[in-house]
Write an enzyme that holds these catalytic residues in place. Structure first.
Site, PDB file in Angstrom:
ATOM      1  N   LYS A   1     -13.601  -4.270  -6.991  1.00  0.00           N
ATOM      2  CA  LYS A   1     -14.111  -2.908  -7.112  1.00  0.00           C
ATOM      3  C   LYS A   1     -13.136  -2.020  -7.865  1.00  0.00           C
ATOM      4  CE  LYS A   1     -13.210  -2.963  -2.226  1.00  0.00           C
ATOM      5  NZ  LYS A   1     -13.883  -3.368  -1.013  1.00  0.00           N
TER       6      LYS A   1
ATOM      7  N   LYS B   1     -10.040 -11.724 -10.659  1.00  0.00           N
ATOM      8  CA  LYS B   1     -11.121 -11.719  -9.675  1.00  0.00           C
ATOM      9  C   LYS B   1     -12.037 -10.524  -9.912  1.00  0.00           C
ATOM     10  CE  LYS B   1     -10.167 -11.209  -5.278  1.00  0.00           C
ATOM     11  NZ  LYS B   1      -9.901 -11.331  -3.830  1.00  0.00           N
TER      12      LYS B   1
ATOM     13  N   LYS C   1       0.823  -1.212   0.000  1.00  0.00           N
ATOM     14  CA  LYS C   1       0.000   0.000   0.000  1.00  0.00           C
ATOM     15  C   LYS C   1       0.858   1.263   0.000  1.00  0.00           C
ATOM     16  CE  LYS C   1      -4.384  -1.529   1.991  1.00  0.00           C
ATOM     17  NZ  LYS C   1      -5.402  -1.308   3.033  1.00  0.00           N
TER      18      LYS C   1
HETATM   19  P1  AMP Z   1     -12.250  -6.897  -0.554  1.00  0.00           P
HETATM   20  O1  AMP Z   1     -13.349  -6.412  -1.434  1.00  0.00           O
HETATM   21  O2  AMP Z   1     -11.047  -7.323  -1.337  1.00  0.00           O
HETATM   22  O3  AMP Z   1     -11.945  -5.989   0.614  1.00  0.00           O
HETATM   23  O4  AMP Z   1     -12.761  -8.258   0.105  1.00  0.00           O
HETATM   24  C1  AMP Z   1     -13.811  -8.341   1.055  1.00  0.00           C
HETATM   25  C2  AMP Z   1     -14.212  -9.801   1.174  1.00  0.00           C
HETATM   26  O5  AMP Z   1     -14.820 -10.272  -0.052  1.00  0.00           O
HETATM   27  C3  AMP Z   1     -13.024 -10.758   1.438  1.00  0.00           C
HETATM   28  O6  AMP Z   1     -13.461 -11.780   2.319  1.00  0.00           O
HETATM   29  C4  AMP Z   1     -12.743 -11.346   0.064  1.00  0.00           C
HETATM   30  O7  AMP Z   1     -12.167 -12.631   0.155  1.00  0.00           O
HETATM   31  C5  AMP Z   1     -14.118 -11.392  -0.595  1.00  0.00           C
HETATM   32  N1  AMP Z   1     -14.012 -11.224  -2.060  1.00  0.00           N
HETATM   33  C6  AMP Z   1     -13.542 -10.108  -2.696  1.00  0.00           C
HETATM   34  N2  AMP Z   1     -13.604 -10.282  -4.056  1.00  0.00           N
HETATM   35  C7  AMP Z   1     -14.113 -11.530  -4.274  1.00  0.00           C
HETATM   36  C8  AMP Z   1     -14.438 -12.290  -5.460  1.00  0.00           C
HETATM   37  N3  AMP Z   1     -14.270 -11.786  -6.684  1.00  0.00           N
HETATM   38  N4  AMP Z   1     -14.938 -13.522  -5.305  1.00  0.00           N
HETATM   39  C9  AMP Z   1     -15.145 -14.034  -4.065  1.00  0.00           C
HETATM   40  N5  AMP Z   1     -14.886 -13.381  -2.914  1.00  0.00           N
HETATM   41  C10 AMP Z   1     -14.373 -12.133  -2.998  1.00  0.00           C
HETATM   42  N1  TRP Z   2      -7.278  -5.334   7.539  1.00  0.00           N
HETATM   43  C1  TRP Z   2      -8.545  -5.921   7.142  1.00  0.00           C
HETATM   44  C2  TRP Z   2      -8.673  -5.792   5.601  1.00  0.00           C
HETATM   45  O1  TRP Z   2      -8.000  -4.997   4.996  1.00  0.00           O
HETATM   46  C3  TRP Z   2      -9.704  -5.243   7.814  1.00  0.00           C
HETATM   47  C4  TRP Z   2      -9.668  -5.442   9.293  1.00  0.00           C
HETATM   48  C5  TRP Z   2      -9.431  -4.488  10.238  1.00  0.00           C
HETATM   49  C6  TRP Z   2      -9.885  -6.657   9.974  1.00  0.00           C
HETATM   50  N2  TRP Z   2      -9.508  -5.021  11.474  1.00  0.00           N
HETATM   51  C7  TRP Z   2      -9.769  -6.358  11.371  1.00  0.00           C
HETATM   52  C8  TRP Z   2     -10.147  -7.974   9.559  1.00  0.00           C
HETATM   53  C9  TRP Z   2      -9.899  -7.344  12.334  1.00  0.00           C
HETATM   54  C10 TRP Z   2     -10.278  -8.960  10.554  1.00  0.00           C
HETATM   55  C11 TRP Z   2     -10.155  -8.645  11.917  1.00  0.00           C
HETATM   56  O2  TRP Z   2      -9.487  -6.480   5.020  1.00  0.00           O
END
Ligand code: AMP
Ligand code: TRP
Length: 327
Positions: free
Chosen positions: A196, A193, A111
């Site tokens: 967003k 995948k 990041k």
């Molecule tokens: P994120 O949007 O990357 O912060 O992910 C939030 C949650 O959604 C996490 O548990 C990811 O593993 C799940 N996730 C994100 N994108 C996908 C996808 N395309 N398919 C399945 N699970 C996803």
């Molecule tokens: N760091 C996690 C992420 O980016 C979000 C998060 C913050 C989290 N505090 C947490 C996840 C505690 C599990 C438990 O997705």
């Protein structure tokens, strides 16, 4: 019941991949676990945002999660900044985590390299706030994606160090990584995948999208030219993605579904119909929640109260074991 804690950042819109890969599992586990879900707005501050943006997105995310079926009566759903104990324990844990440990976190390297002009100190100490989130609730299990495993390992290390220096204080949590949960791929680039941050929005289905538009996106999904319906994610990623989505929506296996189709057209039509049927009730609930934002605010206030009932005694234990002057 097993105490489960998960944190979700209020950034970006929730898409079909989040719903099928994560949110639905949380909804299904209600009642079987003692679950605490925290919208981590303080974590979102680590990357600069415009005033008001995080607050707005926090409310939206809460509405989406409730519309998807998270029941604030059965789980604890709250906003991180509403429970001061997170920031306070975060500081204490920062003082019990080494600079070297934080320097090894791959999410920080990742990041920070993407931030051009301002890398906040908060981005560096982010994992200690995450450790505070987890440890404040005597958490046993943390359901997260693979990318968060390192942060949960650090949390265990910090908790163990604290326990051995100051006496038994924290429960040691463990990461629970769902075994290849439904992985929804981008409809236009089915080897990526669904995300967003995709290049075009034609491949991503947002939960709030107009349903006619959603159906159209599915009918226009990228497939291939051999026109054979077969479950084979490596050779036929587009078709397999549709089968996977249809399977996740209907509770059937993608392999078995494949046998029922000769051509792509009907597969696309059925997948579009299944996704629309899944999203329709969610959207109608979301509409009600949006029409009455005070209701969500009230639910979140109740969630924060339930969260404090757990977090306050844990922080008291920490302060007592540290040997600070009693308040
Ligand atoms: P994120 O949007 O990357 O912060 O992910 C939030 C949650 O959604 C996490 O548990 C990811 O593993 C799940 N996730 C994100 N994108 C996908 C996808 N395309 N398919 C399945 N699970 C996803
Ligand atoms: N760091 C996690 C992420 O980016 C979000 C998060 C913050 C989290 N505090 C947490 C996840 C505690 C599990 C438990 O997705």
């Amino acid at each position: 019941m097993t105490r489960v804690f998960s944190g979700i950042q209020p950034t970006g819109d929730i898409h079909l991949g989040n719903l099928l890969g994560a949110v639905r599992n949380w909804v299904d586990s209600q009642g079987a676990t003692d679950s605490v879900f925290c919208i981590v707005d303080l974590h979102a501050l680590t990357i600069p945002k415009d005033p008001g943006e995080i607050g707005e997105r926090t409310l939206e995310l809460a509405q989406v999660l409730i519309a998807c079926g998270l029941d604030p009566e059965r789980v604890t759903l709250f906003v991180q900044s509403h429970v001061h104990q997170h920031a306070e324990l975060g500081w204490i844990l920062q003082c019990n985590t080494s600079f070297g440990e934080l320097s090894r976190m791959t999410q920080f390297k990742d990041k920070s390299s993407r931030q051009r002009d301002f890398v906040s100190a908060g981005l560096f100490t982010y994992p200690t706030l995450q450790a505070a989130d987890i440890l404040l609730y005597d958490t046993e299990q943390v359901p997260v994606g693979e990318d968060q495993r390192q942060h949960v390992e650090l949390t265990r290390d910090v908790a163990e160090r604290f326990n051995s220096r100051f006496g038994e204080t924290f429960v040691l949590p463990e990461a629970v990584i769902p075994p290849a949960a439904a992985r929804v791929m981008d409809l236009q680039n089915p080897t990526d995948k669904m995300s967003k941050s995709a290049e075009t929005d034609a491949g991503t289905i947002l939960l709030g999208d107009d349903l006619a538009r959603t159906a159209k996106k599915i009918r226009r999904a990228m497939t291939d030219s051999d026109n054979e319906v077969r479950w084979d994610p490596a050779a036929k990623p587009g078709v397999s993605n549709l089968l996977g989505i249809l399977g996740a929506c209907t509770g059937r296996s993608p392999e078995e579904l494949a046998g029922g189709y000769e051509q792509y057209g009907p597969l696309k039509a059925d997948t579009a119909e299944a996704v629309v049927a899944l999203l329709e009730p969610i959207q109608s609930r979301l509409g009600e929640l949006r029409a009455d934002p005070a209701e969500t605010t009230r639910l979140l206030a109740g969630g924060a109260e339930k969260a404090r009932e757990i977090a306050v005694p844990v922080l008291d234990r920490v302060v007592c074991n540290l040997g600070l002057q009693p308040r």
